[in-house]
Design a protein around this motif. Structure first.
Motif, PDB file in Angstrom:
ATOM      1  N   GLU A 175      48.504   2.019  30.529  1.00  8.63           N
ATOM      2  CA  GLU A 175      49.707   0.798  30.885  1.00  8.63           C
ATOM      3  C   GLU A 175      48.788  -0.390  31.190  1.00  8.63           C
ATOM      4  O   GLU A 175      47.645  -0.903  31.857  1.00  8.63           O
ATOM      5  N   GLY A 177      47.501  -3.067  33.701  1.00 13.87           N
ATOM      6  CA  GLY A 177      47.884  -3.217  35.172  1.00 13.87           C
ATOM      7  C   GLY A 177      47.214  -2.277  35.717  1.00 13.87           C
ATOM      8  O   GLY A 177      47.365  -2.332  37.476  1.00 13.87           O
ATOM      9  N   THR A 178      46.531  -0.943  35.010  1.00 11.84           N
ATOM     10  CA  THR A 178      46.636   0.277  35.547  1.00 11.84           C
ATOM     11  C   THR A 178      45.179   0.408  36.236  1.00 11.84           C
ATOM     12  O   THR A 178      44.537   0.956  36.384  1.00 11.84           O
ATOM     13  N   GLY A 179      44.319  -0.770  35.888  1.00 11.40           N
ATOM     14  CA  GLY A 179      42.674  -0.987  36.104  1.00 11.40           C
ATOM     15  C   GLY A 179      41.528  -0.546  35.391  1.00 11.40           C
ATOM     16  O   GLY A 179      40.291  -0.562  35.694  1.00 11.40           O
ATOM     17  N   LYS A 180      42.171  -1.243  33.619  1.00 17.29           N
ATOM     18  CA  LYS A 180      40.551  -0.269  32.930  1.00 17.29           C
ATOM     19  C   LYS A 180      40.012  -1.238  33.086  1.00 17.29           C
ATOM     20  O   LYS A 180      38.852  -1.388  33.101  1.00 17.29           O
ATOM     21  N   LEU A 182      38.918  -3.155  36.054  1.00 17.73           N
ATOM     22  CA  LEU A 182      37.949  -2.775  37.289  1.00 17.73           C
ATOM     23  C   LEU A 182      37.516  -1.057  36.984  1.00 17.73           C
ATOM     24  O   LEU A 182      36.344  -1.447  37.108  1.00 17.73           O
ATOM     25  N   ASP A 245      38.117  -5.003  24.778  1.00 17.19           N
ATOM     26  CA  ASP A 245      39.577  -4.881  25.558  1.00 17.19           C
ATOM     27  C   ASP A 245      40.679  -4.534  24.361  1.00 17.19           C
ATOM     28  O   ASP A 245      40.346  -5.656  22.878  1.00 17.19           O
ATOM     29  N   ARG A 320      52.029   7.477  41.163  1.00 16.38           N
ATOM     30  CA  ARG A 320      50.816   7.777  42.096  1.00 16.38           C
ATOM     31  C   ARG A 320      51.782   6.590  43.311  1.00 16.38           C
ATOM     32  O   ARG A 320      50.524   6.121  44.379  1.00 16.38           O
ATOM     33  N   VAL A 363      49.350  -2.093  39.251  1.00 16.54           N
ATOM     34  CA  VAL A 363      48.752  -2.896  40.331  1.00 16.54           C
ATOM     35  C   VAL A 363      48.572  -4.465  40.158  1.00 16.54           C
ATOM     36  O   VAL A 363      48.807  -5.200  41.078  1.00 16.54           O
ATOM     37  N   ARG A 364      48.083  -4.226  38.867  1.00 17.95           N
ATOM     38  CA  ARG A 364      48.640  -6.683  39.012  1.00 17.95           C
ATOM     39  C   ARG A 364      49.960  -7.146  38.960  1.00 17.95           C
ATOM     40  O   ARG A 364      49.908  -7.621  40.183  1.00 17.95           O
TER      41      ARG A 364
HETATM   42  N1  LIG Z   1      43.116   1.419  41.847  1.00 17.49           N
HETATM   43  C1  LIG Z   1      43.089   0.452  41.946  1.00 17.49           C
HETATM   44  N2  LIG Z   1      42.662  -0.172  43.021  1.00 17.49           N
HETATM   45  C2  LIG Z   1      42.466  -1.297  43.496  1.00 17.49           C
HETATM   46  N3  LIG Z   1      42.315  -2.419  42.310  1.00 17.49           N
HETATM   47  C3  LIG Z   1      43.320  -1.666  41.465  1.00 17.49           C
HETATM   48  C4  LIG Z   1      43.135  -0.765  41.031  1.00 17.49           C
HETATM   49  N4  LIG Z   1      43.405  -0.526  39.934  1.00 17.49           N
HETATM   50  C5  LIG Z   1      43.711  -1.649  39.567  1.00 17.49           C
HETATM   51  N5  LIG Z   1      43.388  -3.109  40.545  1.00 17.49           N
HETATM   52  C6  LIG Z   1      43.799  -4.227  40.765  1.00 17.49           C
HETATM   53  O1  LIG Z   1      44.472  -4.730  39.542  1.00 17.49           O
HETATM   54  C7  LIG Z   1      44.315  -6.008  39.010  1.00 17.49           C
HETATM   55  C8  LIG Z   1      44.801  -5.580  37.096  1.00 17.49           C
HETATM   56  O2  LIG Z   1      43.485  -4.499  37.148  1.00 17.49           O
HETATM   57  P1  LIG Z   1      43.073  -4.170  35.229  1.00 17.49           P
HETATM   58  O3  LIG Z   1      42.553  -5.940  35.339  1.00 17.49           O
HETATM   59  O4  LIG Z   1      41.999  -3.458  35.397  1.00 17.49           O
HETATM   60  O5  LIG Z   1      44.519  -4.049  34.871  1.00 17.49           O
HETATM   61  P2  LIG Z   1      43.832  -3.530  32.998  1.00 17.49           P
HETATM   62  O6  LIG Z   1      43.981  -2.180  32.972  1.00 17.49           O
HETATM   63  O7  LIG Z   1      42.661  -4.025  32.714  1.00 17.49           O
HETATM   64  O8  LIG Z   1      45.273  -4.588  32.697  1.00 17.49           O
HETATM   65  P3  LIG Z   1      45.640  -4.811  30.765  1.00 17.49           P
HETATM   66  O9  LIG Z   1      45.892  -3.970  30.177  1.00 17.49           O
HETATM   67  O10 LIG Z   1      46.865  -5.720  31.541  1.00 17.49           O
HETATM   68  O11 LIG Z   1      44.463  -5.824  30.721  1.00 17.49           O
HETATM   69  C9  LIG Z   1      42.762  -6.046  39.078  1.00 17.49           C
HETATM   70  O12 LIG Z   1      43.171  -6.959  39.735  1.00 17.49           O
HETATM   71  C10 LIG Z   1      42.573  -5.345  39.682  1.00 17.49           C
HETATM   72  O13 LIG Z   1      41.225  -5.618  40.515  1.00 17.49           O
END
Ligand SMILES: Nc1ncnc2c1ncn2[C@@H]1O[C@H](COP(=O)(O)OP(=O)(O)OP(=O)(O)O)[C@@H](O)[C@H]1O
Ligand SMILES: [Mg+2]
Length: 471
Positions: A175, A177-180, A182, A245, A320, A363-364
Motif C-alpha cells: 500500500e 506509504g509502506t516503504g517501497k 525506502l 514506480d 505490525r 508510515v508516511r
Molecule cells: N519501516 C520503516 N521504517 C522507517 N521509515 C519508514 C518505514 N517505512 C516507510 N518509512 C518512511 O515513510 C515514508 C513513506 O515511505 P515510502 O515513500 O518509501 O512509501 P511508498 O511505499 O513508496 O509509498 P507510495 O506508494 O505512496 O509511493 C518515507 O519517509 C519512509 O522513509
C-alpha cells in the motif's frame, strides 16, 4: 569547481587552438599529443577530468582503446571523439563503450561548444550523484527499515539477502506509504551497484510520449522539439538500478519495449540507429494488484513474469502495530531535531489512539501526524489535540477519538504544507475569537507577539477584512 578538459590530439595546430579556446572560456585544459602520454596521465589516481576530447587515430594508438581501458573507472567523465577518418564501426564501438559523442572533423566551433557544454552538464550530474551515494549507504543501512515485529524482521532479512543477490528485476508491492521507496534505496545502496546511479521514474507522472523518450532517450531531430541528443533513464542507470514506480500505470506498448530491453539488455534511442548495451537492475513498485491488471488486460503477463523474479510485499502498518513503539520515538526524535523541540512524553491515552487507528497511509501518514504534533507542541508532551486521526470504520469502536476531533481539518496526505497548516490554524482561531489576539494567544498557549508575527507573515488580517468586505 572548474571543470578540467583533457584534449588528446596529435595535430599541433588543432590541439593548440582547442586548448587556447577552452582556456579562454574558463576551463582548466590539458593538452596531450600521444596515446602513451594520455595513458600515463589517466593512470594517475589524482587526475580527475570532467571531459576528454580525443582524436581517434593517434600516432601510437587508438583513442577508443583508451576509453575501453579507463572508461569504467571514470564514471563521472564524458568522452567525445573527434576524428578525420572515423567510419561506422568506430562510431558504433564508441557509443557502445559509452562515449558521449563521435564527431567528424572539421566540426564547427559553435557546435563543438554546445556539445561540450552538455557533456559537462552530464559529467557534473554524475559527479554529484557519486558524492551523494558515498554517504547514502550509511543513510540507508538495513536498520533504517524500522520495526521489531516478526513481519518487519522478515522484511529486513529479505532486504539483506536480496541486496547481496545479483537479481535483474524485482517487484515491490504494498500500500501507499509502506516503504517501497525506502526499500529500493536500501537495496541499491547496500548492493554492489551502490556506486552507480539509482534512477527513479514514476510511470504515472508523464504522458506516454514523454515517458518513452525519458526512458529510452532520443537522437537530435528524432521528433519535433528534439533539438539535441538526450540520454534516456535506462542508459543513465547503466551499471546501477532503475526504479520504476507505479509500474502498473505504464502504457501497454511501452511495457512491450521495456520487456525487450530487459531481455536483450540493449536499447536504441528514439530515432537512433545504434543499439547500446546496458546492464541494469530493475526495481518495479506498485500499490495495485498487478494480477488483476493482467486479468483485465492492462498489464502484460510476460512482463510481469520477467519482472517478478522476486516479489517482495511490504507489510501495512496495521499488520505490525507493535512496531509503533519503535517507529514513534525515532520519528519524534527526528522532528524534534529539525524543529528544535523536545517532545519526550506520550500519554497512555495517545498510545491507545495510535494503536486503535488503522493507518490507511501507513508510515508516511504516521510521519505526517507526528511532524504536525511535534511542530505544534508547546511542552514535552505529544499534544493529543493535533493527532486528528481521521475517523474510519476500523476505529469507530473508539468513541473518544471522535470527541477529540478538532474543528480545524488538516489533511495529512501531503496535500497541505506546514505553512498552510499554521496559517489555517491561526486564521480559524482569529475568526473564532473575533480577531482577539490575546484570546487566541491564550488558547494556543503562545504569546501575543507570536500570534501577531503569524498574522503579518500570512497576511491574515488582510484576508479576513477582505472577506468581510465581500459579505
Ligand atoms: N519501516 C520503516 N521504517 C522507517 N521509515 C519508514 C518505514 N517505512 C516507510 N518509512 C518512511 O515513510 C515514508 C513513506 O515511505 P515510502 O515513500 O518509501 O512509501 P511508498 O511505499 O513508496 O509509498 P507510495 O506508494 O505512496 O509511493 C518515507 O519517509 C519512509 O522513509
Ligand atoms: Mg513511493
Amino acid at each position: 569547481m572548474i571543470d578540467t578538459i583533457l584534449i588528446i590530439e596529435d595535430e599541433k595546430l588543432l590541439g593548440s587552438e582547442l586548448q587556447r579556446h577552452y582556456l579562454k572560456l574558463g576551463y582548466e585544459v590539458i593538452w596531450l599529443q600521444s596515446y602513451a602520454e594520455a595513458q600515463r596521465k589517466l593512470q594517475s589516481k589524482k587526475f580527475d577530468p570532467s571531459l576528454i576530447l580525443s582524436d581517434l587515430n593517434l600516432p601510437d594508438g587508438n583513442g577508443l582503446d583508451l576509453l575501453e581501458e579507463h572508461g569504467k573507472n571514470m564514471s563521472s567523465c564524458e568522452w567525445i571523439f573527434l576524428t578525420g577518418y572515423g567510419d561506422v564501426p568506430d562510431s558504433v564501438r564508441a557509443l557502445r563503450l559509452g562515449a558521449f559523442d563521435f564527431l567528424t572533423k572539421p566540426c564547427p566551433q559553435e557546435q563543438l561548444d554546445m556539445i561540450i557544454r552538455s557533456a559537462l552538464r552530464s559529467a557534473n550530474a554524475q559527479r554529484r550523484l557519486q558524492e551523494k551515494s558515498k554517504d547514502a549507504s550509511q543513510r540507508y543501512a538495513f536498520d533504517t527499515f524500522i520495526g521489531s515485529s516478526n513481519v518487519a524482521h522478515q522484511t529486513q532479512q529479505l532486504l539483506r539477502q536480496l541486496s547481496q543477490a545479483p537479481f535483474s528485476a524485482l517487484i515491490l508491492s504494498g500500500e501507499t506509504g509502506t516503504g517501497k521507496g525506502l526499500a529500493t534505496r536500501i537495496l541499491h545502496y547496500n548492493s554492489t551497484r551502490a556506486k552507480e546511479a539509482l534512477i527513479e521514474l514514476n510511470c504515472s507522472a508523464l504522458p506516454k510520449d514523454l515517458l518513452e523518450s525519458e526512458l529510452f532517450g532520443h537522437e537530435a531531430g528524432a521528433f519535433t522539439g528534439a533539438t539535441s541528443r538526450h540520454r534516456g533513464l535506462v542508459e543513465q542507470a547503466n551499471g546501477g538500478t532503475l526504479f520504476l514506480d507505479e509500474i502498473g500505470e505504464m502504457p501497454l506498448d511501452l511495457q512491450a519495449k521495456l520487456l525487450k530491453v530487459i531481455e536483450d539488455r540493449k536499447i536504441r534511442r528514439i530515432g537512433g540507429e545504434t543499439e547500446i548495451q546496458v546492464d541494469i537492475q530493475i526495481i518495479a513498485a506498485t500499490n495495485r494488484n498487478l494480477q488483476d491488471d493482467i486479468n483485465n488486460g492492462s498489464f502484460r503477463a510476460d512482463l510481469y513474469h520477467r519482472l517478478s523474479v522476486f516479489e517482495l510485499r511490504l507489510p501495512t502498518l496495521r499488520e505490525r502495530l507493535e512496531d509503533l513503539h519503535d517507529l514513534v520515538p525515532e520519528i519524534i526524535a527526528e522532528f524534534n531535531l529539525k524543529a528544535g523541540k523536545n517532545v519526550s512524553k506520550i500519554s497512555s491515552h495517545v498510545w491507545t489512539m495510535l494503536e486503535q487507528y488503522n493507518w490507511p497511509g501507513n508510515v508516511r501518514e504516521l510521519r505526517n501526524v507526528l511532524e504536525r504534533c511535534v511542530i505544534l507542541s508547546t511542552s514535552s508532551d505529544l499534544p493529543e489535540q493535533w493527532l486528528q486521526l481521521q475517523a474510519n470504520p476500523e476505529n469507530s469502536c473508539c468513541p473518544e477519538l471522535k470527541h477529540n476531533a478538532s474543528d480545524i481539518y488538516l489533511p495529512t496526505d501531503g496535500s497541505m504544507g506546514l505553512d498552510d497548516m499554521i496559517s489555517e490554524i491561526v486564521s480559524t482561531m482569529l475568526k473564532k475569537y473575533d480577531n482577539n489576539v490575546s484570546e487566541v494567544a491564550r488558547v494556543l498557549k503562545t504569546t501575543r507577539e507570536k500570534v501577531r508575527y503569524r498574522i503579518e507573515k500570512y497576511q491574515l488580517r488582510k484576508s479576513s477584512s477582505q472577506q468581510e468586505d465581500h459579505q
